[in-house]
Structure formats: structure tokens, C-alpha cells
Design an enzyme around this catalytic site. Structure first.
Site, short mmCIF file in Angstrom:
data_model
loop_
_atom_site.label_atom_id
_atom_site.label_comp_id
_atom_site.label_asym_id
_atom_site.label_seq_id
_atom_site.Cartn_x
_atom_site.Cartn_y
_atom_site.Cartn_z
N GLN A 182 25.64 14.45 58.82
CA GLN A 182 24.76 14.86 57.71
C GLN A 182 24.93 16.36 57.45
OE1 GLN A 182 20.61 12.91 58.26
NE2 GLN A 182 21.59 12.84 60.26
N ASN A 183 25.68 17.03 58.33
CA ASN A 183 25.77 18.49 58.23
C ASN A 183 26.74 18.92 57.14
OD1 ASN A 183 24.07 18.37 60.34
ND2 ASN A 183 25.51 19.10 61.89
N VAL A 184 26.41 20.05 56.52
CA VAL A 184 27.25 20.57 55.44
C VAL A 184 27.96 21.86 55.89
CG1 VAL A 184 25.72 19.58 53.67
CG2 VAL A 184 25.34 21.94 54.43
N ARG A 193 22.63 31.10 53.14
CA ARG A 193 23.00 30.09 54.14
C ARG A 193 24.49 30.21 54.50
NH1 ARG A 193 20.59 24.86 52.99
NH2 ARG A 193 22.14 24.09 54.45
N GLU A 227 14.22 16.85 71.40
CA GLU A 227 12.83 16.36 71.38
C GLU A 227 12.81 14.86 71.15
OE1 GLU A 227 10.83 18.54 68.34
OE2 GLU A 227 11.30 20.46 69.27
N HIS A 269 26.44 14.23 53.41
CA HIS A 269 25.67 15.10 52.52
C HIS A 269 26.52 16.22 51.91
CE1 HIS A 269 21.65 13.81 54.62
NE2 HIS A 269 22.12 12.90 53.79
N CYS A 281 33.37 20.50 34.00
CA CYS A 281 34.64 19.74 34.06
C CYS A 281 34.78 18.94 35.37
CB CYS A 281 35.84 20.67 33.89
SG CYS A 281 36.14 21.77 35.29
C1 BJW Z 1 18.65 19.40 68.87
C2 BJW Z 1 18.98 20.67 69.21
C3 BJW Z 1 19.97 20.78 70.16
C4 BJW Z 1 17.50 20.88 67.74
N1 BJW Z 1 20.52 19.68 70.68
N2 BJW Z 1 19.11 18.28 69.31
C5 BJW Z 1 13.46 5.71 51.96
C6 BJW Z 1 12.19 6.05 52.38
C7 BJW Z 1 11.61 7.27 52.00
C8 BJW Z 1 12.31 8.18 51.20
C9 BJW Z 1 13.57 7.84 50.79
C10 BJW Z 1 14.13 6.62 51.16
N3 BJW Z 1 15.38 6.56 50.63
C11 BJW Z 1 15.62 7.71 49.95
C12 BJW Z 1 14.54 8.50 50.02
C13 BJW Z 1 14.40 9.87 49.40
C14 BJW Z 1 15.08 10.97 50.20
C15 BJW Z 1 14.50 10.96 51.60
O1 BJW Z 1 15.07 10.45 52.54
N4 BJW Z 1 13.36 11.61 51.78
C16 BJW Z 1 12.72 11.67 53.10
C17 BJW Z 1 12.63 13.14 53.51
C18 BJW Z 1 11.41 10.97 53.06
N5 BJW Z 1 16.53 10.80 50.22
C19 BJW Z 1 17.29 11.21 49.23
O2 BJW Z 1 16.84 11.77 48.24
C20 BJW Z 1 18.80 10.99 49.37
N6 BJW Z 1 19.31 10.40 48.20
C21 BJW Z 1 19.02 9.15 47.84
O3 BJW Z 1 18.37 8.39 48.53
O4 BJW Z 1 19.54 8.78 46.62
C22 BJW Z 1 19.20 7.51 46.08
C23 BJW Z 1 19.85 7.42 44.72
C24 BJW Z 1 20.67 6.34 44.44
C25 BJW Z 1 21.24 6.25 43.17
C26 BJW Z 1 21.02 7.23 42.20
C27 BJW Z 1 20.21 8.31 42.49
C28 BJW Z 1 19.62 8.41 43.76
C29 BJW Z 1 19.54 12.33 49.49
C30 BJW Z 1 19.17 13.08 50.73
C31 BJW Z 1 19.89 14.44 50.75
C32 BJW Z 1 19.41 15.29 51.90
N7 BJW Z 1 19.81 16.61 51.70
C33 BJW Z 1 19.53 17.60 52.73
C34 BJW Z 1 19.90 18.97 52.15
C35 BJW Z 1 21.42 19.08 51.99
C36 BJW Z 1 21.80 20.31 51.32
C37 BJW Z 1 21.49 21.53 52.13
O5 BJW Z 1 21.96 21.66 53.27
O6 BJW Z 1 20.81 22.37 51.60
O7 BJW Z 1 20.31 17.31 53.89
S1 BJW Z 1 17.88 17.60 53.34
C38 BJW Z 1 18.29 18.00 55.00
O8 BJW Z 1 17.88 16.90 55.85
C39 BJW Z 1 19.82 18.04 55.04
C40 BJW Z 1 20.11 17.29 56.31
O9 BJW Z 1 21.43 16.77 56.31
C41 BJW Z 1 19.04 16.23 56.32
C42 BJW Z 1 18.79 15.62 57.68
O10 BJW Z 1 18.28 16.56 58.56
P1 BJW Z 1 18.69 16.53 60.10
O11 BJW Z 1 20.14 16.75 60.22
O12 BJW Z 1 18.14 15.32 60.73
O13 BJW Z 1 17.97 17.86 60.63
P2 BJW Z 1 16.44 18.05 61.11
O14 BJW Z 1 16.15 19.49 61.03
O15 BJW Z 1 15.53 17.14 60.40
O16 BJW Z 1 16.45 17.60 62.64
C43 BJW Z 1 17.14 18.33 63.63
C44 BJW Z 1 16.99 17.60 64.95
O17 BJW Z 1 17.80 18.25 65.92
C45 BJW Z 1 15.55 17.59 65.49
O18 BJW Z 1 15.22 16.25 65.87
C46 BJW Z 1 15.61 18.49 66.72
O19 BJW Z 1 14.74 18.08 67.77
C47 BJW Z 1 17.05 18.36 67.12
N8 BJW Z 1 17.63 19.50 67.82
N9 BJW Z 1 18.17 21.54 68.43
C48 BJW Z 1 20.06 18.45 70.26
N10 BJW Z 1 20.35 22.00 70.59
#
Ligand code: BJW
Length: 226
Positions: free
Chosen positions: A84-86, A53, A201, A102, A113
Site C-alpha cells: 500500500q506504500n507509495v 512528503r 501493535e 496505492h 494528456c
Molecule cells: C509498525 C511499525 C513497525 C508502526 N513495524 N509495524 C469499505 C468499508 C468502508 C470504507 C470503504 C470501503 N471500501 C472503500 C471505502 C472507502 C475508502 C476507505 O477504505 N476508507 C476507510 C478509511 C474507512 N477507500 C477508498 O476510498 C479507496 N478507493 C476505493 O475504494 O474506490 C472505490 C471506487 C471504485 C470505482 C470508482 C471509484 C471508486 C482508495 C483508498 C486510497 C488510500 N490512500 C491512502 C493515501 C495514499 C496517498 C498518500 O500517500 O498520500 O493510502 S490513505 C493511507 O492509508 C495510505 C495508505 O496506503 C493507507 C493504509 O495505511 P497503512 O499502510 O495501513 O498505514 P497506517 O498508518 O494505517 O498503519 C500503520 C501500521 O503500522 C499500524 O498498525 C502500526 O501499529 C504499524 N507499525 N510502526 C511494524 N516499526
């Protein structure tokens, strides 16, 4: 004014999104790569994926969408960007005040450490797993937030404070599927902000926001901001 960005804003820079066509989670299983358990089980595999990546991101440049948000920061006194981007492309474009929900793929953190090492965007990728060690001998991990991990407390509270006080929130290029970041949008609406979505979308937010603009953020944002 607040901007909340997701992977879609970097899509035009050539960085794959997570969900939808061509998304990373279509080819890779998040539970094998983006959880603390996955890293405990197989750190080499997880590092291999993140080095791949990093290589993709290192070859990318910010696009017109990133630059439009730099302009917004320059011209609006009370502007907060939460991402949310890294990938670091907001930094590379020139944004200075960025709330990183994130984490950052260019930071390594030592599990022993806690030291954080900042890797240089584009230059500092390395291939050998033996190098994923801190000076203290501890194992390094990527400094981003995996599923099941809490978001950095300061980042989440800054973003929540910003949307509570906002008149206008731009939600750009995110599927709003991942919490707690996705919860910032209903929080904004409950707090009285208008919400404009910019997305290629329709999303689960589209019906709830005040304005939903369909298209590429690199096309729409410069016009919207002008
Ligand atoms: C365009 C375009 C163009 C394309 N122009 N648009 C409540 C309900 C259900 C579940 C949960 C909840 N609360 C927590 C959870 C669990 C979980 C979660 O949310 N799961 C769901 C999937 C159901 N969340 C967590 O685990 C989080 N932590 C947490 O809640 O901790 C609680 C806790 C408290 C105390 C102690 C311990 C725990 C952490 C979430 C971390 C997410 N990590 C990731 C990976 C990061 C590392 C890596 O990069 O590898 O983050 S997952 C991934 O998704 C990444 C992103 O930041 C994140 C969001 O994705 P994003 O940015 O929305 O991308 P896409 O691909 O989904 O969408 C792209 C969009 O762009 C699309 O709509 C396209 O149409 C559009 N697009 N081209 C404009 N040109």
C-alpha cells in the site's frame, strides 16, 4: 507466499505512518489533502504537502524489513509482494516485482494528456508550483490513489489472484483500515491461506490471523525469513 505491506514497514526508515501516534492523519485532514475534490479546490496546497512528503522520503533509506523481503523474492519462486506504500523504498531496497496498490509518490500524471512522468527518488523534488505542469500545458497530479478513487485495476486483480492461490500471507505494518486493500486478508483466509501478522501493535486483524507477531518489522522479518 504473499507479503502485504503498509506504512509500518517504512516507519523505522523515518517515514511517518498515517494512523496512530505520530501518524500523518493526526496532524493533517485527509479530506483536505488526499481526495480528488481537495486537489480540484486547492492544487497548490496539495502539491505543497506532497513535496514536503517527498522531501521526508528522499532523506530515508530502506531498512532491514525491506531487505528481508528482497531476500524472500530472491529465494522463493512463487512470491508476490503487494504494497500500500507509495514511498518507493521497496524498489530502492532491490525488490523487483512489486504490486503497487496505492500508486507511487514519485510519479506525476498529467490531468490533460494522461502522460506519466517518473521523478527520480531523492533528487527530483521541486518547490515551485508553476513547475507542476506537463509539456502539453496540463496540470500534473501526484500518481497515487486518493480516497474515493479506484485502485489500479491490474494491481488489485494481481493481488487478489496471488492471495487466492497463496499458502501463506504475511501482513506487515498495516492497520488494515483502508479498503479494498484490507479485504485481501479475509480473502486470503477464505481461500485457505495461513496468515501471519507482523505489527508493533494489536490491530483489528490480530484476533483473526493464525499468528500475530508483535514488534518492529525490521527486527522480526529478518529472523522470520531466516
Ligand atoms: C509498525 C511499525 C513497525 C508502526 N513495524 N509495524 C469499505 C468499508 C468502508 C470504507 C470503504 C470501503 N471500501 C472503500 C471505502 C472507502 C475508502 C476507505 O477504505 N476508507 C476507510 C478509511 C474507512 N477507500 C477508498 O476510498 C479507496 N478507493 C476505493 O475504494 O474506490 C472505490 C471506487 C471504485 C470505482 C470508482 C471509484 C471508486 C482508495 C483508498 C486510497 C488510500 N490512500 C491512502 C493515501 C495514499 C496517498 C498518500 O500517500 O498520500 O493510502 S490513505 C493511507 O492509508 C495510505 C495508505 O496506503 C493507507 C493504509 O495505511 P497503512 O499502510 O495501513 O498505514 P497506517 O498508518 O494505517 O498503519 C500503520 C501500521 O503500522 C499500524 O498498525 C502500526 O501499529 C504499524 N507499525 N510502526 C511494524 N516499526
Amino acid at each position: 507466499m504473499v507479503a502485504l505491506t503498509g506504512a509500518g514497514i517504512s516507519a523505522e526508515s523515518g517515514i511517518p505512518t498515517f494512523r496512530g501516534a505520530g501518524g500523518l492523519w493526526r496532524s493533517f485532514r485527509p479530506e483536505e489533502l488526499a481526495t480528488p475534490g481537495a486537489f480540484r479546490r486547492n492544487p497548490d496546497l496539495v502539491w505543497e504537502w506532497y513535496e514536503w512528503r517527498r522531501g521526508v522520503i528522499a532523506a530515508a533509506q530502506p531498512n532491514a524489513g525491506h531487505f528481508a523481503l528482497v531476500e524472500l523474492e530472491r529465494t522463493k519462486h512463487a512470491f508476490t509482494m503487494a504494497t500500500q506504500n507509495v514511498d518507493g523504498l521497496h524498489d530502492l531496497a532491490g525488490s523487483r516485482r512489486i504490486v503497487k496498490l496505492h500508486g507511487d509518490i514519485w510519479i506525476d500524471r498529467c490531468l490533460a494528456c494522461g502522460r506519466e512522468l517518473v521523478r527520480e527518488h531523492a533528487k527530483d523534488t521541486y518547490q515551485h508550483h508553476s513547475e507542476h505542469r506537463c509539456g502539453c500545458g496540463g496540470l500534473l497530479r501526484p500518481g497515487l490513489v486518493w480516497f474515493g478513487e479506484p485502485l489500479p485495476e491490474n494491481a488489485l486483480s494481481s493481488a487478489e489472484d496471488a492471495v487466492r492461490g497463496a499458502d501463506l500471507v504475511l501482513v506487515i505494518g498495516t492497520s488494515a483500515a483502508v479498503y479494498p486493500a484490507a479485504g485481501l486478508v479475509p480473502l486470503a483466509r477464505q481461500s485457505g491461506a495461513r496468515v501471519i501478522e507482523v505489527n508493533l501493535e494489536e490491530t483489528t486483524l490480530s484476533a483473526e490471523v493464525d499468528v500475530s507477531l508483535r514488534g518492529k518489522s525490521g527486527d522480526i522479518l529478518p529472523k522470520l525469513i531466516a
